[in-house]
Design a protein around this motif. Structure first.
Motif, PDB file in Angstrom:
ATOM      1  N   THR A  13       0.801  -1.230   0.000  1.00 30.81           N
ATOM      2  CA  THR A  13       0.000   0.000   0.000  1.00 30.81           C
ATOM      3  C   THR A  13       0.835   1.283   0.000  1.00 30.81           C
ATOM      4  O   THR A  13       0.560   2.192  -0.795  1.00 30.81           O
ATOM      5  CB  THR A  13      -0.969  -0.003   1.192  1.00 30.81           C
ATOM      6  N   GLU A  49      -8.873  10.517   4.626  1.00 29.47           N
ATOM      7  CA  GLU A  49      -8.751   9.670   3.441  1.00 29.47           C
ATOM      8  C   GLU A  49      -8.154  10.439   2.259  1.00 29.47           C
ATOM      9  O   GLU A  49      -8.402  11.635   2.099  1.00 29.47           O
ATOM     10  CB  GLU A  49     -10.132   9.134   3.023  1.00 29.47           C
ATOM     11  N   SER A  67      -6.865   4.968   3.321  1.00 26.45           N
ATOM     12  CA  SER A  67      -7.437   5.367   4.608  1.00 26.45           C
ATOM     13  C   SER A  67      -6.634   4.732   5.735  1.00 26.45           C
ATOM     14  O   SER A  67      -5.774   3.872   5.490  1.00 26.45           O
ATOM     15  CB  SER A  67      -8.896   4.911   4.692  1.00 26.45           C
ATOM     16  N   TYR A  72      -8.632   0.609  -0.676  1.00 24.26           N
ATOM     17  CA  TYR A  72      -9.738   0.003  -1.416  1.00 24.26           C
ATOM     18  C   TYR A  72      -9.625   0.448  -2.870  1.00 24.26           C
ATOM     19  O   TYR A  72      -9.502   1.647  -3.151  1.00 24.26           O
ATOM     20  CB  TYR A  72     -11.078   0.462  -0.830  1.00 24.26           C
ATOM     21  N   ARG A  74     -11.259   0.334  -6.747  1.00 20.45           N
ATOM     22  CA  ARG A  74     -12.417   0.072  -7.605  1.00 20.45           C
ATOM     23  C   ARG A  74     -12.066   0.438  -9.044  1.00 20.45           C
ATOM     24  O   ARG A  74     -11.573   1.526  -9.318  1.00 20.45           O
ATOM     25  CB  ARG A  74     -13.608   0.931  -7.172  1.00 20.45           C
ATOM     26  N   VAL A  98     -16.108  -7.803   0.117  1.00 12.89           N
ATOM     27  CA  VAL A  98     -15.419  -6.611   0.639  1.00 12.89           C
ATOM     28  C   VAL A  98     -15.662  -6.528   2.148  1.00 12.89           C
ATOM     29  O   VAL A  98     -16.804  -6.587   2.599  1.00 12.89           O
ATOM     30  CB  VAL A  98     -15.938  -5.327  -0.051  1.00 12.89           C
ATOM     31  N   PHE A 102     -14.422  -1.537   4.643  1.00 11.53           N
ATOM     32  CA  PHE A 102     -14.430  -0.854   3.350  1.00 11.53           C
ATOM     33  C   PHE A 102     -15.811  -0.833   2.688  1.00 11.53           C
ATOM     34  O   PHE A 102     -15.947  -0.328   1.577  1.00 11.53           O
ATOM     35  CB  PHE A 102     -13.449  -1.532   2.386  1.00 11.53           C
ATOM     36  N   ARG A 103     -16.837  -1.360   3.350  1.00 12.36           N
ATOM     37  CA  ARG A 103     -18.141  -1.525   2.698  1.00 12.36           C
ATOM     38  C   ARG A 103     -18.747  -0.203   2.236  1.00 12.36           C
ATOM     39  O   ARG A 103     -19.424  -0.137   1.208  1.00 12.36           O
ATOM     40  CB  ARG A 103     -19.147  -2.201   3.641  1.00 12.36           C
ATOM     41  N   TYR A 105     -17.388   2.211   0.860  1.00 10.27           N
ATOM     42  CA  TYR A 105     -16.856   2.626  -0.433  1.00 10.27           C
ATOM     43  C   TYR A 105     -17.564   1.926  -1.591  1.00 10.27           C
ATOM     44  O   TYR A 105     -17.625   2.460  -2.693  1.00 10.27           O
ATOM     45  CB  TYR A 105     -15.353   2.347  -0.512  1.00 10.27           C
ATOM     46  N   CYS A 123     -12.396  -5.132  -8.361  1.00 13.16           N
ATOM     47  CA  CYS A 123     -12.296  -4.598  -6.996  1.00 13.16           C
ATOM     48  C   CYS A 123     -11.226  -5.367  -6.224  1.00 13.16           C
ATOM     49  O   CYS A 123     -11.151  -6.599  -6.295  1.00 13.16           O
ATOM     50  CB  CYS A 123     -13.650  -4.735  -6.297  1.00 13.16           C
ATOM     51  N   TRP A 125      -8.777  -4.981  -2.317  1.00 13.55           N
ATOM     52  CA  TRP A 125      -8.616  -4.263  -1.061  1.00 13.55           C
ATOM     53  C   TRP A 125      -7.450  -4.854  -0.279  1.00 13.55           C
ATOM     54  O   TRP A 125      -7.022  -5.995  -0.503  1.00 13.55           O
ATOM     55  CB  TRP A 125      -9.894  -4.313  -0.237  1.00 13.55           C
ATOM     56  N   THR A 127      -6.252  -4.427   3.876  1.00 16.30           N
ATOM     57  CA  THR A 127      -6.296  -3.789   5.186  1.00 16.30           C
ATOM     58  C   THR A 127      -4.871  -3.653   5.716  1.00 16.30           C
ATOM     59  O   THR A 127      -3.929  -4.255   5.190  1.00 16.30           O
ATOM     60  CB  THR A 127      -7.131  -4.594   6.191  1.00 16.30           C
TER      61      THR A 127
END
Length: 221
Positions: A13, A49, A67, A72, A74, A98, A102-103, A105, A123, A125, A127
């Protein structure tokens, strides 16, 4: 290629965040008119964010939210056979798994184009506790690039100077200095020499707003 392959090729990340900032700065230099930029980065998307974005102006795009919880991703390919516009819902598996953190988003209005369902064909993600990128469990249609990942995330999975240089010369129809591109992709502080090597019509002072928006470093780290 699918989002599964993308998950294997994306960096951690913090590296992805820095690369997105560099892409946005390159676009700011090569394309002063923000309306026509391919890549952007907003450090002030919210109080906590940041948002990296891509839009090709023809309906294909991605958004990455960075974040405190992680990142996340998309992506939306408007010609994908997995387009949610077919059944007015995302393709099965794309966003079903997801995690809760992150839901929101998934349902973010900025990522739905006002149609009432997410504009998403790919998609991913990650964490802060993950050691790899995650995706849903998907039964892909028989197609060379079913979810658009190969095109959408090309400059995230192949972060080479040569790949971006070729893209930029084609997109902006100007010669692009590879050494200057390498300088920016390495997130080294900008100088007037680097800026003018990429765009003789600009100076470093012209980029003050973009430096603030992207959080691009002003000093050596």
């Amino acid at each position: 290629m699918t989002v599964y392959d993308t998950a294997e090729l994306l960096p951690a990340t913090p590296v992805l965040r820095d690369h997105c900032r560099a892409l946005a700065m390159l676009e700011a230099i090569l394309c002063p008119d923000a309306r026509f930029r391919h890549y952007t980065f907003d450090t002030r998307w919210s109080a906590t964010e940041e948002l990296a974005s891509m839009s090709n102006g023809a309906g294909d795009e991605f958004s990455i939210v960075f974040s405190p919880a992680g990142a996340y991703v998309r992506g939306f390919d408007h010609e994908s056979p997995m387009s949610p516009y077919v059944d007015e819902a995302p393709w099965p598996g794309v966003v079903d798994e997801v995690p809760e953190v992150f839901r929101r988003y998934v349902e973010e209005p900025a990522f739905s184009d006002g149609v009432g369902f997410p504009s998403v064909t790919a998609c991913l993600w990650r964490t802060t506790g993950d050691d790899t990128w995650r995706t849903g469990t998907i039964d892909f249609p028989d197609h060379g690039d079913p979810d658009g990942s190969a095109y959408l995330f090309e400059h995230l999975t192949d972060r080479s100077v040569e790949t971006y240089q070729g893209f930029a010369e084609d997109m902006h129809e100007v010669p692009v200095d590879p050494d200057a591109v390498g300088h920016v992709l390495a997130l080294r502080p900008l100088t007037d020499e680097v800026v003018t090597a990429l765009n003789p019509k600009l100076t470093l002072a012209d980029l003050a707003e973009d430096l603030a928006a992207t959080g691009y470093p002003r000093h050596s780290r």
